[in-house]
Design a protein around this motif. Structure first.
Motif, short mmCIF file in Angstrom:
data_model
loop_
_atom_site.label_atom_id
_atom_site.label_comp_id
_atom_site.label_asym_id
_atom_site.label_seq_id
_atom_site.Cartn_x
_atom_site.Cartn_y
_atom_site.Cartn_z
N PRO A 89 0.93 -1.47 -0.05
CA PRO A 89 -0.01 0.04 0.12
C PRO A 89 0.80 1.48 0.09
CG PRO A 89 -0.96 -1.54 1.61
CD PRO A 89 0.46 -2.25 1.14
N MET A 90 1.77 1.27 0.89
CA MET A 90 2.67 2.50 0.68
C MET A 90 4.08 2.21 1.44
SD MET A 90 2.32 5.45 3.71
CE MET A 90 0.76 6.31 2.86
N MET A 91 5.08 2.71 0.81
CA MET A 91 6.26 2.55 1.14
C MET A 91 7.14 4.00 1.32
SD MET A 91 7.89 -0.13 -1.40
CE MET A 91 9.35 -0.82 -0.49
N ILE A 92 8.01 4.11 2.27
CA ILE A 92 8.46 5.18 3.07
C ILE A 92 10.07 4.82 2.75
CG2 ILE A 92 8.81 7.02 4.61
CD1 ILE A 92 6.36 6.37 5.70
N CYS A 93 11.06 5.48 1.94
CA CYS A 93 12.33 5.18 1.91
C CYS A 93 12.85 6.44 2.80
CB CYS A 93 12.92 5.29 0.28
SG CYS A 93 14.49 4.99 0.41
N VAL A 94 13.71 5.80 3.74
CA VAL A 94 14.47 6.85 4.77
C VAL A 94 15.65 6.86 4.42
CG1 VAL A 94 14.83 7.40 6.74
CG2 VAL A 94 12.73 6.55 6.44
N TYR A 95 16.45 8.03 3.92
CA TYR A 95 17.93 7.95 3.48
C TYR A 95 18.50 9.09 4.27
CZ TYR A 95 17.33 11.81 0.11
OH TYR A 95 17.05 12.87 -0.76
N SER A 96 20.05 8.71 4.52
CA SER A 96 20.74 9.70 5.29
C SER A 96 20.89 10.89 4.40
CB SER A 96 21.95 9.17 5.69
OG SER A 96 22.83 8.64 4.74
N ALA A 97 21.03 11.93 4.82
CA ALA A 97 21.55 13.38 4.20
C ALA A 97 22.78 13.83 5.11
CB ALA A 97 20.40 14.37 4.30
N ILE A 98 23.65 13.35 4.90
CA ILE A 98 24.75 13.55 5.81
C ILE A 98 25.16 14.88 5.90
CG2 ILE A 98 27.32 12.84 6.38
CD1 ILE A 98 24.64 10.95 7.21
N ASN A 99 25.47 15.55 6.66
CA ASN A 99 25.92 16.99 6.88
C ASN A 99 27.41 16.72 7.12
OD1 ASN A 99 26.89 19.76 7.56
ND2 ASN A 99 25.04 20.05 8.51
N GLN A 153 23.03 7.37 2.32
CA GLN A 153 22.85 5.93 2.31
C GLN A 153 21.26 5.74 2.61
OE1 GLN A 153 25.00 3.29 1.45
NE2 GLN A 153 26.46 5.13 1.08
N VAL A 154 20.78 4.51 2.00
CA VAL A 154 19.34 4.20 2.36
C VAL A 154 19.44 3.70 4.19
CG1 VAL A 154 17.54 2.89 1.97
CG2 VAL A 154 18.61 3.92 0.15
N LEU A 155 18.63 4.12 4.61
CA LEU A 155 18.70 3.48 6.07
C LEU A 155 17.58 2.66 6.22
CD1 LEU A 155 19.08 7.02 7.82
CD2 LEU A 155 20.85 5.25 7.52
N GLY A 156 16.59 2.54 5.40
CA GLY A 156 15.49 1.83 5.45
C GLY A 156 14.32 2.14 4.64
N VAL A 157 13.68 0.84 3.87
CA VAL A 157 12.52 1.22 3.28
C VAL A 157 11.51 0.40 4.14
CG1 VAL A 157 11.42 0.52 0.96
CG2 VAL A 157 13.84 0.73 1.06
N ILE A 158 10.56 1.34 4.63
CA ILE A 158 9.49 1.06 5.47
C ILE A 158 8.02 0.80 4.70
CG2 ILE A 158 8.16 1.50 7.34
CD1 ILE A 158 10.74 3.20 8.17
N SER A 159 7.78 -0.37 4.74
CA SER A 159 6.31 -0.61 3.80
C SER A 159 5.16 -0.49 4.96
CB SER A 159 6.18 -2.15 3.30
OG SER A 159 7.31 -2.19 2.40
#
Length: 191
Positions: A89-99, A153-159
């Motif tokens: 139904p839905m995915m949220i890709c969470v990725y690091s945006a390193i400073n 880097q991708v930290l997780g793909v949350i379904s």
């Protein structure tokens, strides 16, 4: 649902066991806002959320097929994976945006992003949804698709979705994984 109950009853549901409805826009906004409350050394917010649903899931299928066509070792597994993806139904890709312009370590920044992933799952659970957090290698195709920086880097793909049926997960006791330490006795099992 109170906080302790949410923590103690949260479990992962396979993508195949998640149905519509997914969180609506208002629910999703609340879920993502909870992720903004995680411990975050330097208050950098070193993560980005990419929400994929509806037409985005169909577009993702086409993109994955074009990127990995002929590149996968097990075609049957890849086809099952694609079917799971397009039915999620839905995915949220969470990725690091390193400073890089901070004294806060890359590890601290990545751990803050990982905590954001966990908050997403906990908030979704507290609202009656189910989910699962998958890891994903960050390759050039994914980096380009999500417009990620070189260091990100991708930290997780949350379904996320509504579980076909809910159940409680069997949990192990913390006792077997916990120790106490002091200089005189050294490291000792938790008693």
């Amino acid at each position: 649902m109170d906080a302790i109950d949410a923590l103690m009853t949260r479990r992962s549901y396979s993508r195949g066991s998640l149905l519509q409805p997914a969180p609506n826009r208002a629910e999703l906004a609340q879920i993502l806002q909870t992720a903004m409350t995680v411990p975050d050394h330097g208050n950098l917010k070193p993560w980005r959320f990419v929400v994929i649903q509806g037409q985005g899931m169909k577009d993702l299928e086409g993109l994955l097929r074009s990127i990995y066509d002929g590149e996968v070792e097990n075609e049957e597994y890849f086809q099952r994976f694609i079917e799971e993806i397009i039915n999620t139904p839905m995915m949220i890709c969470v990725y690091s945006a390193i400073n890089q312009d901070t004294s806060v370590s890359v590890l601290d920044q990545q751990l803050a992003g990982a905590a954001a992933c966990e908050h997403i799952l906990l908030a979704a659970h507290a609202m009656g949804f189910g989910g699962i957090w998958h890891s994903q290698e960050t390759d050039d195709a994914l980096r380009q698709m999500l417009q990620m920086g070189e260091e990100d880097q991708v930290l997780g793909v949350i379904s996320l979705g509504t579980p076909k049926r809910t159940s409680l997960a069997k949990r192990k006791s913390f006792v077997d994984y916990t120790f106490e330490w002091n200089q005189e006795d050294g490291l000792q099992p938790w008693k």
